[in-house]
Design a protein around this motif. Structure first.
Motif, PDB file in Angstrom:
ATOM      1  N   PRO A   1       0.528  -1.249  -0.184  1.00  0.00           N
ATOM      2  CA  PRO A   1      -0.128   0.220  -0.160  1.00  0.00           C
ATOM      3  C   PRO A   1       0.698   1.453   0.292  1.00  0.00           C
ATOM      4  N   ARG A   2       0.640   2.075  -1.003  1.00  0.00           N
ATOM      5  CA  ARG A   2       0.859   3.489  -0.888  1.00  0.00           C
ATOM      6  C   ARG A   2       0.307   4.556   0.528  1.00  0.00           C
ATOM      7  N   GLU A   3       1.031   6.096   0.527  1.00  0.00           N
ATOM      8  CA  GLU A   3       0.927   6.309   1.857  1.00  0.00           C
ATOM      9  C   GLU A   3      -0.664   6.791   1.784  1.00  0.00           C
ATOM     10  N   VAL A   4      -1.078   7.095   0.411  1.00  0.00           N
ATOM     11  CA  VAL A   4      -3.256   6.614   0.054  1.00  0.00           C
ATOM     12  C   VAL A   4      -3.876   5.872   0.625  1.00  0.00           C
ATOM     13  N   ASP A   5      -2.936   4.540  -0.648  1.00  0.00           N
ATOM     14  CA  ASP A   5      -4.095   3.805   0.806  1.00  0.00           C
ATOM     15  C   ASP A   5      -3.942   2.956   2.169  1.00  0.00           C
ATOM     16  N   GLU A   6      -3.196   3.043   3.092  1.00  0.00           N
ATOM     17  CA  GLU A   6      -3.462   3.528   3.848  1.00  0.00           C
ATOM     18  C   GLU A   6      -4.013   4.321   4.619  1.00  0.00           C
ATOM     19  N   PHE A   7      -3.981   5.486   4.159  1.00  0.00           N
ATOM     20  CA  PHE A   7      -5.039   6.257   5.099  1.00  0.00           C
ATOM     21  C   PHE A   7      -6.000   5.972   5.068  1.00  0.00           C
ATOM     22  N   ILE A   8      -7.163   5.264   3.605  1.00  0.00           N
ATOM     23  CA  ILE A   8      -8.221   5.015   3.359  1.00  0.00           C
ATOM     24  C   ILE A   8      -8.259   3.872   3.810  1.00  0.00           C
ATOM     25  N   ILE A   9      -6.912   2.953   3.734  1.00  0.00           N
ATOM     26  CA  ILE A   9      -7.704   1.050   5.054  1.00  0.00           C
ATOM     27  C   ILE A   9      -7.733   1.878   6.501  1.00  0.00           C
ATOM     28  N   ARG A  10      -7.496   2.631   6.555  1.00  0.00           N
ATOM     29  CA  ARG A  10      -7.904   3.236   8.674  1.00  0.00           C
ATOM     30  C   ARG A  10      -9.198   3.123   8.259  1.00  0.00           C
ATOM     31  N   ASP A  11      -9.759   3.281   7.707  1.00  0.00           N
ATOM     32  CA  ASP A  11     -11.978   3.785   7.389  1.00  0.00           C
ATOM     33  C   ASP A  11     -12.371   2.694   7.312  1.00  0.00           C
ATOM     34  N   LYS A  12     -13.162   2.868   8.515  1.00  0.00           N
ATOM     35  CA  LYS A  12     -13.977   1.875   8.993  1.00  0.00           C
ATOM     36  C   LYS A  12     -14.757   1.379   8.611  1.00  0.00           C
ATOM     37  N   ASP A  13     -15.252   2.764   8.121  1.00  0.00           N
ATOM     38  CA  ASP A  13     -16.342   2.293   7.405  1.00  0.00           C
ATOM     39  C   ASP A  13     -16.558   1.165   6.105  1.00  0.00           C
ATOM     40  N   PRO A  14     -18.004   0.651   6.482  1.00  0.00           N
ATOM     41  CA  PRO A  14     -17.989  -0.902   5.859  1.00  0.00           C
ATOM     42  C   PRO A  14     -18.064  -0.641   4.672  1.00  0.00           C
ATOM     43  N   ASP A  15     -18.891   0.325   4.132  1.00  0.00           N
ATOM     44  CA  ASP A  15     -18.469   0.021   2.550  1.00  0.00           C
ATOM     45  C   ASP A  15     -18.890   1.486   1.821  1.00  0.00           C
ATOM     46  N   PHE A  16     -17.978   1.633   1.543  1.00  0.00           N
ATOM     47  CA  PHE A  16     -17.529   3.007   0.355  1.00  0.00           C
ATOM     48  C   PHE A  16     -16.595   2.784  -0.796  1.00  0.00           C
ATOM     49  N   ARG A  17     -16.615   4.195  -1.507  1.00  0.00           N
ATOM     50  CA  ARG A  17     -15.926   2.921  -3.228  1.00  0.00           C
ATOM     51  C   ARG A  17     -14.590   4.458  -2.897  1.00  0.00           C
ATOM     52  N   VAL A  18     -13.666   3.921  -3.743  1.00  0.00           N
ATOM     53  CA  VAL A  18     -12.672   4.911  -4.113  1.00  0.00           C
ATOM     54  C   VAL A  18     -12.692   5.142  -5.546  1.00  0.00           C
ATOM     55  N   MET A  19     -12.361   6.273  -6.054  1.00  0.00           N
ATOM     56  CA  MET A  19     -12.095   6.009  -7.667  1.00  0.00           C
ATOM     57  C   MET A  19     -10.190   6.644  -7.563  1.00  0.00           C
ATOM     58  N   ASP A  20      -9.746   5.902  -8.018  1.00  0.00           N
ATOM     59  CA  ASP A  20      -8.214   5.971  -8.480  1.00  0.00           C
ATOM     60  C   ASP A  20      -8.162   6.562  -9.584  1.00  0.00           C
ATOM     61  N   LEU A  21      -7.911   7.664 -10.240  1.00  0.00           N
ATOM     62  CA  LEU A  21      -7.813   8.019 -11.156  1.00  0.00           C
ATOM     63  C   LEU A  21      -5.904   8.167 -10.943  1.00  0.00           C
ATOM     64  N   SER A  22      -5.233   7.891  -9.954  1.00  0.00           N
ATOM     65  CA  SER A  22      -3.778   8.115 -10.267  1.00  0.00           C
ATOM     66  C   SER A  22      -2.933   6.709 -11.014  1.00  0.00           C
ATOM     67  N   LEU A  23      -3.672   5.321 -11.586  1.00  0.00           N
ATOM     68  CA  LEU A  23      -3.300   4.749 -12.292  1.00  0.00           C
ATOM     69  C   LEU A  23      -3.389   4.568 -14.138  1.00  0.00           C
ATOM     70  N   GLY A  24      -3.331   6.023 -14.246  1.00  0.00           N
ATOM     71  CA  GLY A  24      -4.036   5.732 -15.687  1.00  0.00           C
ATOM     72  C   GLY A  24      -4.826   5.889 -16.376  1.00  0.00           C
ATOM     73  N   ALA A  25      -5.488   4.101 -16.159  1.00  0.00           N
ATOM     74  CA  ALA A  25      -6.510   3.731 -16.615  1.00  0.00           C
ATOM     75  C   ALA A  25      -7.592   2.793 -15.647  1.00  0.00           C
ATOM     76  N   PRO A  26      -8.294   3.254 -14.898  1.00  0.00           N
ATOM     77  CA  PRO A  26      -8.661   3.205 -13.309  1.00  0.00           C
ATOM     78  C   PRO A  26      -9.904   2.345 -13.949  1.00  0.00           C
ATOM     79  N   PHE A  27     -10.116   1.881 -15.168  1.00  0.00           N
ATOM     80  CA  PHE A  27     -11.270   0.401 -15.322  1.00  0.00           C
ATOM     81  C   PHE A  27     -10.436  -0.322 -16.149  1.00  0.00           C
ATOM     82  N   GLN A  28      -9.064  -0.524 -16.075  1.00  0.00           N
ATOM     83  CA  GLN A  28      -8.166  -1.733 -16.674  1.00  0.00           C
ATOM     84  C   GLN A  28      -7.143  -1.929 -15.876  1.00  0.00           C
TER      85      GLN A  28
END
Length: 824
Positions: free
Chosen positions: A569-596
């Protein structure tokens, strides 16, 4: 026991050879405890993360996951079909042998059974099995991580063996084996491969029918068909769970019927033709069948230091490693976007195949030739549109599959079959002058063609891609307007490609000459056929092994620790993982092709992801709401709590919380009805998802079954969460429409209010919605698809029948052998 070992000593020795060969190929990585790096397998690990986590925690894998594309059934990601006997057989194989040893052994033993069925002696059958097993794409698929595809191919040969047994009068044994191996084939869960095998089998049955009519032997033929039909039905029943769920789900995926008529112009089904034809073989790419580097080999493989392009670039002070990488990137020059390697069937196999066309009299030749021609022509795709479009537009299921070059799996099976039938004919035919005449002709054809490819390759190949001029223009810009240097590099690429082709053509000619020389010695009866069969096995192994090592090599295996570091996990991933909400979504645009890319799905539930069988409605949402620009309203309704972006200069990822995300569920203030999917898609392009809902008018009677009213103080809260069972608590003084930020899929999801099933409907194009009555209520969504659970019960019954059928076949064979033993 001793008598059994003595009778089967030849088969046992062959089995030992197969084990030795397979473990020898992977000896170094196995001894070092390394694991094969397979890109698609790692993608699958991310897709399966939520499923595996729930399974580890509860002991039961869910049939739904919210880990990617908002949510989807897990049938094509990971599902346990425990009532299917073949599931447990595959589990045993996976446990007993390290990956990918099990797959290679299946290739070998399956093909060996087929060649033995064709009445080849065990040494010749073993050589034929090696020829099939070591065909290049059998290894390339493994390297790419297409495990299911490789498994499906491994069962081609034994299925054909069972069919031939049945057609030749071994009804019980042949039928039972066909049922078993077809059940294994279906359980491999690669419908595309099974479909291509079916095309070949249809041709075989048609040819057999013609000869049955001609010989006035239709009664035994139709008896065989009856047994094969029963075997097919049994194999389908054994796999009822997986087939039913796949069939049901397929209608809602990108392979199903479009919802947006404005986008398609029609209501057809299947994949987009351009997408399906993207991996089409160039017509002259057939030369790779016997000259592997005729089209430059694999895309992206670093070029050698002798490359002219590398020398040109290094003279311009380009780093040698970068120069090799650049040259390798453009070495493949075919029409496909890229390739992992060529379809190489073997130099000797090619020579023997041509010999088979000349010398084999068995009617099976016409089946093999017809199947090869069909598979090759279909592999051309957009390069032979007349035939491809005919199949794509009119042949059932054909338009469901992409990468049309994959039809060549049939040719890769047929080439060695006909080749070794030819070799067997050379061994047993007593008319040696006739045999030698045809051997010489086959040598002149294959050797002469290969010689031309050495001396004058430009007669057949241009060594320039269709994008050659575009490449020159790009190079000119890269060299700051130096068109002379750009042309030198482009011409260097052409020369490098020709050098690669010529080098492999020389190699091919040597193997063809060796095969011809060995056949000459056999015909002159200077050596035994046993020694000749072993010699052919050895030569074919040297030929195929060395090519396979270009693609599935020791360097592709890495330490387990390195595999484990794939998803750090990156720093941003670790921050999000700490969120204990059981059901939310993330839009990761940093990968360049988020749907591939499925990487983000390893850490949290995502709007994006990667899967070739995603829901069509979500795919349509991507195309219309995320392709040109990101629709914030749609992100909000999908409860996208975090958005990750990358700095365009440094590439570093950063995250910001989305304060307008709608949450798990909410009551809307108003409902707007739309007439169809097109209007619904347009409506969500700009709306306030927290306050209003866009609902298809066909649901109006369900929505307004009870009078609706506002309540500013109403509440709806997610209280418990698992992917396939969500519980909410509601409180309201009036009947209201609730929107749930969960993907709508009506084949299995049930909604219960205080334990009583109630209707729900679709809103905002792909979310679930329901009318919730006034008061305090417990609302549950439970995923319990009939297709899976009823299918599993059917599978159990089929598995029991299959075991009985196999037992009956063993008993029948033993009973048949007893009189023969007494007579002896």
């Amino acid at each position: 026991m001793n008598n059994w070992i003595k009778r089967n000593s030849g088969h046992l020795i062959v089995a030992a050879i197969f084990f030795v060969l397979t473990f020898a190929y992977f000896f170094n990585p196995i001894m070092q405890g390394k694991i094969l790096y397979q890109g698609d397998v790692l993608q699958a690990q991310a897709m399966q993360k939520e499923i595996m986590d729930v399974k580890a925690a509860t002991g039961k894998a869910p049939l739904w996951t919210n880990q990617m594309f908002g949510g989807m059934p897990s049938y094509q990601i990971w599902a346990k079909y425990g009532s299917n006997i073949t599931t447990h057989i595959i589990d045993v194989l996976k446990t007993a042998f390290p990956n990918p040893v099990d797959t290679i052994l299946l290739y070998l033993f399956g093909a060996y059974l087929l060649f033995c069925t064709l009445k080849l002696n065990h040494w010749l059958a073993a050589a034929g099995a090696v020829a099939f097993a070591f065909s290049s794409y059998n290894f390339i698929y493994i390297d790419a991580g297409h495990a299911n595809q490789a498994y499906a191919i491994a069962f081609f040969a034994p299925i054909v063996a069972g069919i031939i047994m049945t057609l030749r009068g071994q009804y019980i044994t042949g039928g039972a084996l066909t049922a078993f191996f077809l059940a294994m084939e279906i359980r491999s869960n690669h419908v595309q491969m099974t479909f291509y095998l079916l095309l070949a089998i249809i041709i075989l049955v048609c040819i057999e029918l013609y000869h049955a009519i001609k010989a006035k032997q239709t009664k035994p033929f139709f008896k065989s068909i009856a047994y094969l039909s029963a075997a097919t039905i049994l194999a389908v029943i054994v796999n009822a769970g997986s087939l039913w769920t796949t069939y049901e789900y397929s209608h809602y995926t990108i392979r199903g019927k479009p919802n947006l008529k404005s986008e398609t112009g029609n209501a057809g089904t299947g994949l987009d033709k351009e997408y399906a034809y993207n991996w089409s073989q160039s017509v002259t790419e057939v030369f790779t069948f016997f000259i592997p580097n005729a089209y430059g080999g694999a895309s992206g493989a670093p070029a050698s230091g002798d490359s002219k392009v590398v020398k040109l670039l290094t003279e311009k002070q380009v780093d040698p490693a970068q120069a090799k990488q650049f040259a390798g990137q453009y070495m493949y020059w075919g029409n496909k976007p890229g390739t992992s390697g060529p379809w190489y069937f073997g130099a000797i196999v090619f020579f023997l195949f041509v010999l088979g066309l000349l010398i084999v009299k068995n009617r099976i030749k016409w089946w093999l030739l017809s199947a090869v021609l069909l598979s090759v022509f279909l592999s051309f795709g957009k390069n032979l549109p007349f035939l491809s479009d005919l199949f794509f537009n009119y042949f059932p299921l054909y338009n469901k599959f992409r990468a049309v070059e994959s039809t060549l799996v049939i040719a890769s099976l047929c080439f060695p079959i006909l080749g070794f039938l030819a070799l067997n004919e050379v061994f047993v035919n007593r008319d040696k002058p006739y045999v030698f005449k045809n051997v010489k002709l086959a040598f002149y054809i294959t050797g002469g063609l290969t010689l031309l490819m050495i001396v004058l390759p430009g007669l057949f190949l241009s060594f320039k891609s269709s994008e050659h001029q575009t490449l020159i223009s790009g190079l000119t810009q890269a060299f700051q307007g130096d068109s002379g240097m750009a042309n030198q590099v482009a011409n260097g690429l052409v020369q490098d490609r020709e050098t690669l082709e010529r080098s492999d053509a020389i190699r091919t000619l040597i193997f063809i000459a060796l095969a011809f020389g060995l056949l000459y010695i056999v015909i002159k009866q200077k050596i035994s056929t046993t020694f000749a069969a072993l010699a052919f096995m050895g030569m074919i192994l040297v030929d195929m092994w060395s090519i396979d090592k270009r693609y599935l090599k020791d360097g592709n295996f890495i330490d387990k620790e390195e595999i484990d570091r794939t998803y750090v996990p990156r720093e941003v991933d670790e921050f999000i993982i700490r969120d204990k909400d059981p059901d939310f979504r993330v839009m990761d645009l940093s990968l360049g092709a988020p749907f591939q890319d499925s990487r983000s799905s390893y850490f949290y539930k995502t709007v994006g992801g990667f899967h070739s069988a995603r829901l069509r409605r979500f795919d349509e949402l991507i195309q219309n709401q995320f392709t040109k620009s990101i629709n914030q309203d749609v992100l909000d309704m999908l409860n996208t709590k975090y958005i990750i972006t990358a700095d365009p200069k440094t590439g570093s990822a950063s995250m910001h919380a989305n304060s307008t995300a709608c949450g798990h569920a909410w009551f809307v203030k108003s409902v707007k009805y739309v007439k169809d999917a097109d209007q619904e898609m347009m409506a969500i392009s700009s709306f306030n998802p927290k306050d209003e809902a866009m609902i298809d008018q066909k649901y109006k009677s369900v929505v307004e079954a009870k009078p609706l009213g506002p309540d500013a103080n109403s509440t709806i809260t997610l209280t418990t969460y698992t992917p396939d069972h969500l519980t909410y608590q509601t409180g309201s003084t009036a009947n209201q429409v609730a929107i749930f930020s969960e993907i709508y899929y009506d084949k299995g999801w049930k909604m219960l209010i205080d334990g009583v099933e109630q209707p729900y409907y679709r809103a905002d194009y792909l979310l679930r919605a329901a009318t919730i009555p006034a008061g305090n209520h417990k609302v549950e969504f439970i995923f319990h698809p009939t297709s899976y659970y009823a299918g599993e019960n059917i599978s159990l019954a089929g598995s029991i029948v299959l075991i009985l059928a196999l037992g009956g076949a063993v008993y029948a064979e033993r009973k048949k052998k007893k009189p023969e033993a007494k007579k002896a």
